[in-house]
Design a protein around this motif. Structure first.
Motif, short mmCIF file in Angstrom:
data_model
loop_
_atom_site.label_atom_id
_atom_site.label_comp_id
_atom_site.label_asym_id
_atom_site.label_seq_id
_atom_site.Cartn_x
_atom_site.Cartn_y
_atom_site.Cartn_z
N ILE A 1 47.82 47.98 46.31
CA ILE A 1 48.87 47.82 47.33
C ILE A 1 49.57 49.37 47.39
CG2 ILE A 1 51.14 46.67 47.81
CD1 ILE A 1 49.89 44.27 46.86
N ALA A 2 49.89 49.79 45.99
CA ALA A 2 50.76 51.14 45.94
C ALA A 2 49.83 52.31 46.61
CB ALA A 2 51.10 51.33 44.46
N ALA A 3 48.52 52.06 46.48
CA ALA A 3 47.55 53.34 46.98
C ALA A 3 47.37 53.16 48.51
CB ALA A 3 46.46 53.43 46.27
N GLY A 4 47.72 51.89 49.00
CA GLY A 4 47.34 51.64 50.35
C GLY A 4 45.78 51.27 50.55
N ASP A 5 45.19 50.83 49.54
CA ASP A 5 43.86 50.68 49.73
C ASP A 5 43.28 49.10 50.05
OD1 ASP A 5 41.27 50.41 49.19
OD2 ASP A 5 41.17 50.53 46.81
N GLY A 6 43.18 49.01 51.31
CA GLY A 6 43.15 47.63 51.79
C GLY A 6 41.94 47.18 51.32
N ALA A 7 40.72 47.77 51.10
CA ALA A 7 39.30 47.38 50.69
C ALA A 7 39.77 46.60 49.08
CB ALA A 7 38.49 48.30 50.58
N GLY A 8 40.66 47.53 48.27
CA GLY A 8 40.81 46.92 47.32
C GLY A 8 41.53 45.74 46.97
N VAL A 9 42.52 45.99 47.84
CA VAL A 9 43.30 44.49 47.79
C VAL A 9 42.75 43.24 48.24
CG1 VAL A 9 45.29 43.34 49.07
CG2 VAL A 9 45.64 45.68 48.52
N PHE A 10 41.79 43.56 49.38
CA PHE A 10 40.96 42.11 49.63
C PHE A 10 39.81 41.84 48.92
CE2 PHE A 10 43.09 43.32 53.84
CZ PHE A 10 43.58 42.06 54.25
N ARG A 11 39.42 42.80 47.91
CA ARG A 11 38.33 42.51 46.93
C ARG A 11 39.21 41.62 45.77
NH1 ARG A 11 36.66 47.64 47.26
NH2 ARG A 11 37.85 48.29 45.34
N GLN A 12 40.47 41.78 45.33
CA GLN A 12 40.92 41.11 44.37
C GLN A 12 41.22 39.76 45.23
OE1 GLN A 12 41.06 42.47 41.92
NE2 GLN A 12 40.26 44.35 42.70
N VAL A 13 41.68 39.78 46.47
CA VAL A 13 41.78 38.23 47.06
C VAL A 13 40.50 37.51 47.00
CG1 VAL A 13 42.21 37.26 49.25
CG2 VAL A 13 43.64 39.23 48.50
N ASP A 14 39.34 38.12 47.16
CA ASP A 14 38.31 37.35 47.09
C ASP A 14 37.89 36.99 45.60
OD1 ASP A 14 35.51 36.68 48.33
OD2 ASP A 14 34.79 37.85 46.73
N ARG A 15 38.24 37.77 44.57
CA ARG A 15 38.38 37.51 43.15
C ARG A 15 39.07 36.05 42.91
NH1 ARG A 15 39.27 42.00 38.95
NH2 ARG A 15 39.31 40.19 37.69
N VAL A 16 40.20 36.11 43.52
CA VAL A 16 40.99 34.91 43.27
C VAL A 16 40.23 33.64 43.97
CG1 VAL A 16 43.18 33.88 44.11
CG2 VAL A 16 43.16 36.02 43.48
N ILE A 17 39.83 33.75 44.96
CA ILE A 17 39.08 32.31 45.62
C ILE A 17 37.86 32.06 44.97
CG2 ILE A 17 38.40 31.58 47.98
CD1 ILE A 17 41.22 32.16 47.75
N GLU A 18 37.07 33.21 44.63
CA GLU A 18 35.91 32.95 43.95
C GLU A 18 35.88 32.45 42.60
OE1 GLU A 18 32.89 32.95 45.17
OE2 GLU A 18 33.78 33.44 47.17
N THR A 19 37.05 32.72 41.99
CA THR A 19 37.25 32.32 40.39
C THR A 19 38.07 30.69 40.56
OG1 THR A 19 39.32 33.43 40.32
CG2 THR A 19 37.30 34.36 39.44
N GLY A 20 38.34 30.46 41.65
CA GLY A 20 38.91 28.83 42.00
C GLY A 20 40.39 28.81 41.53
N GLN A 21 41.24 30.12 41.63
CA GLN A 21 42.37 30.03 41.16
C GLN A 21 43.24 29.42 42.64
OE1 GLN A 21 44.21 33.45 39.14
NE2 GLN A 21 42.25 34.47 38.97
#
Length: 464
Positions: A258-278
């Protein structure tokens, strides 16, 4: 079979009750001075010591050396009312959830007329008192107002407003509160030492957050973690996985993106959240908690005794985690942190009852990645970015193309000088005064600035 921690470590006197000094000290003083009421109302959130304090009060009243503020623990009454004791026939605990009707109140009123069997007082502890029906309270009203000398009442409830006013007015009301996190963490550390359990940094902060300031709930969570631990003790990763909190690595990656404005990085972490069942909502809560920590860290870092203040406010966090958070706070400005925290807080509110939490989470991340924002906090965030550009460029801001400047300009803002001329659309009519001169209709200050800018450009051209 082992006894639960909250039962094994139940306080035996008022000095052992933590976080409720505003209640225990007046009660102890009343016992010392002999000014004991005939009815008490203990209210407050669950698990903060209401019923335990009622039992301690009964011990203090019926101790052979009492009434006393410090029960001896040796007499028959003290041993019977201690943790693991047999109980006393003169201390009657009533669950109002199942015994709150008129018939139960009449039965209590009839039995209260008889004196105690072997103690000084007959003490009635009415738990969940808000569950007593209005008719039941009315049946108790006379005996609560004018009880026999040997009878004491203690009402314990989480909802004192549901206790009818005629009963409340005849009691001494003591409101209990949730225990502060710092005090609760010290207490949990002490219990872990007694149990001989190793605890990694950051684990107890998870326990305290899961307990929500309730001592009993926190001890239940800690008991669960201890029961499932091995010879390594309580690990950070194991506690985060079991309690559903977001791991620090995932939070760090999200905040850095978020600090770097890296949209791809942010949505990769969102995908990790969903894929790990959190749980997406829990993830957003943790992100909001992280932004809160960064705001506090940014503010406290300006103090003279910054290290001591940080240790006091962010206690329980590993040292390397605080170091990473310092770097994250430096990547944002105070305005950006506040703006991002407001967006996350609004998104968390919108996720309540949402049918598609992942969609809400992705939209929230998209709002966080927007380069500018409207409103006061949006201006502060843009100002933070401009200041960092000036710092990096040695006092010279990076040039912004005219079209980009015009598109990013908020409604109502104006520019002057050459930037204004560049931003003006081609073919636009120029403002002219009554005498036909250019710019005569503009304010005097703007005309002066424009003329000085034109003169300086002319001098530069001639010297070239």
């Amino acid at each position: 079979m082992t006894t639960a921690l909250y039962r094994r470590y139940r306080p035996q006197d008022f000095a052992e009750v933590i976080g409720q000094e505003h209640v225990t000290e007046p009660l102890m003083q009343a016992l010392r001075s002999g000014r004991i009421g005939h009815a008490y109302l203990f209210s407050g959130p669950r698990g903060c010591g209401k019923t335990t304090s009622a039992r301690i009060l009964a011990r203090c009243l019926n101790c052979e050396q009492g009434p006393t503020a410090t029960p001896c623990g040796e007499c028959d009454s003290c041993r019977a009312l201690a943790t693991g004791g047999t109980g006393s026939v003169d201390v009657i605990e009533i669950d109002a959830a199942s015994h709150g009707g008129v018939d139960d109140a009449r039965d209590l009123r009839e039995k209260a007329a008889y004196g105690p069997a072997q103690s000084r007082f007959k003490v009635y502890i009415i738990d969940e008192a808000h569950m007593v029906t209005p008719q039941g309270f009315n049946a108790l009203l006379k005996i609560v107002e004018e009880p026999p000398e040997h009878v004491k009442f203690v009402f314990a409830t989480t909802e004192p407003d549901k206790v009818i006013g005629t009963i409340r007015s005849r009691t001494h009301h003591y409101p209990f509160r949730l225990v502060p996190p710092a005090r609760l963490q010290d207490y949990l550390e002490e219990l872990c030492e007694r149990e001989g359990v190793a605890v990694e940094p950051g684990v107890l902060s998870f326990v305290i957050r899961a307990g929500g300031g309730s001592v009993r709930d926190s001890l239940s969570v800690l008991d669960q973690l201890i029961a499932g631990s091995n010879e390594e003790g309580l690990t950070y990763a194991g506690a985060a996985a079991l309690l559903g909190f977001t791991e620090g690595e995932l939070l760090d990656a999200t905040v850095d993106a978020i600090a770097a404005g890296d949209g791809a990085g942010v949505f990769r972490q969102v995908d990790r959240v969903i894929e790990t069942g959190q749980d997406p909502r829990r993830f957003v809560e943790d992100v909001l908690e992280r932004f809160r920590d960064l705001i506090v860290l940014s503010a406290v870092s300006q103090a003279t005794d910054a290290e001591a203040q940080i240790s006091a406010v962010l206690r329980g966090l590993p040292e390397d985690q605080i170091t990473r958070m310092r770097q994250q706070a430096g990547a944002f400005g105070p305005g950006q942190l506040s703006y991002a925290a407001d967006i996350v807080n609004a998104g968390l509110t919108e996720m309540t009852g949402a049918t598609s939490p992942r969609l809400q989470l992705e939209l929230l991340c998209a709002r966080l990645l927007l380069p500018t924002g409207a409103g006061e906090h949006g201006y502060a965030a843009r100002l933070d970015r401009l200041e960092r550009r000036l710092d990096v460029g040695g006092g010279i801001a990076a040039p912004i193309p005219a079209q980009a400047a015009a598109s990013q300009m908020p409604v109502g803002e104006t520019v002057s000088g050459e930037a204004s001329a560049q931003a003006r659309p081609v073919g636009a009519a120029e403002r002219r005064g009554e005498d036909g001169s250019r710019g005569a209709g503009a304010p005097a200050g703007w005309r002066d600035q424009a003329s000085r800018g034109a003169e300086s450009r002319g001098v530069t051209a001639r010297s070239g």
